[in-house]
Design an enzyme around this catalytic site. Structure first.
Site, short mmCIF file in Angstrom:
data_model
loop_
_atom_site.label_atom_id
_atom_site.label_comp_id
_atom_site.label_asym_id
_atom_site.label_seq_id
_atom_site.Cartn_x
_atom_site.Cartn_y
_atom_site.Cartn_z
N SER A 11 0.79 -1.23 0.00
CA SER A 11 0.00 0.00 0.00
C SER A 11 0.83 1.28 0.00
O SER A 11 0.37 2.31 -0.49
CB SER A 11 -0.94 0.01 1.21
OG SER A 11 -1.83 -1.07 1.12
N THR A 12 2.01 1.23 0.58
CA THR A 12 2.83 2.45 0.65
C THR A 12 4.25 2.17 0.19
O THR A 12 4.71 1.03 0.19
CB THR A 12 2.89 2.99 2.09
OG1 THR A 12 3.59 2.06 2.91
CG2 THR A 12 1.50 3.24 2.66
#
Length: 188
Positions: A11-12
């Site tokens: 996600s990041t």
């Protein structure tokens, strides 16, 4: 010849893809056929996934580390996998062992997930309709409150239109309203 094509996502940018990539390689995906994204799964545009889907051909198998790495929601996931199956492309999730559409039992599991997703969509539709019906029965209606003829924005739109110094698009842009809203204001 069956090719195993992998997709990995975190996600990041601070998260690492290494464990997913290692698991995909161990499952038979060549490193050059592993596509990645470092982006939220809720984003509709994921460049790595788009390239991965473009690479897939009939007879290939898409492999992911876990289902949640692929889909934004259950319905998105089901639609994506159904699309793969229509193209005669297999699907396998390493951590969700029962989901392997290249086997009869895995396809059965996927079809059960698909049925549950459809059930979930229908329940949401029914709850939404029931809520709207109950609100209407109490005299409540959805949408924004109607603008009055005395609203400053309505007055301004009418005045700008009367002056004929600006085009309708320019009026809409300056008031930050749509053409439909502009015409609705004129009718008040």
């Amino acid at each position: 010849m069956t090719r195993f094509i992998g997709y990995a996502r975190v996600s990041t940018g601070e998260q690492a893809l290494n464990h997913q990539i290692d698991a995909l390689i161990k499952s038979g995906c060549p490193k050059e056929l592993i596509f990645t994204d470092k982006i939220s799964g809720s984003k509709s545009s994921r460049p790595g996934l788009d390239k991965c889907l473009d690479e897939l051909k009939e007879g290939d198998t898409l492999i992911v580390w876990r289902l949640d790495r692929l889909g934004r929601s259950m319905s998105h996931l089901v639609n994506l996998i159904e699309s793969l199956l229509e193209q005669k492309i297999g699907f396998k999730s390493i951590q969700d062992g029962a989901i392997d559409t290249t086997t009869a039992s895995g396809e059965l599991m996927f079809n059960m997930f698909s049925a549950l997703a459809q059930f979930e969509r229908r329940l949401i539709q029914e709850r939404t309709k029931a809520g709207l019906d109950a609100a209407r029965a109490r005299g409540k209606f959805g949408g924004r409150p109607a603008k009055s003829i005395d609203d400053p924005k309505v007055k301004m739109a009418k005045q700008m239109h009367l002056n004929q110094s600006m085009k309708i698009n320019e009026i809409c842009t300056s008031l930050n309203i749509s053409r439909a809203t502009f015409y609705r204001y004129l009718s008040l």
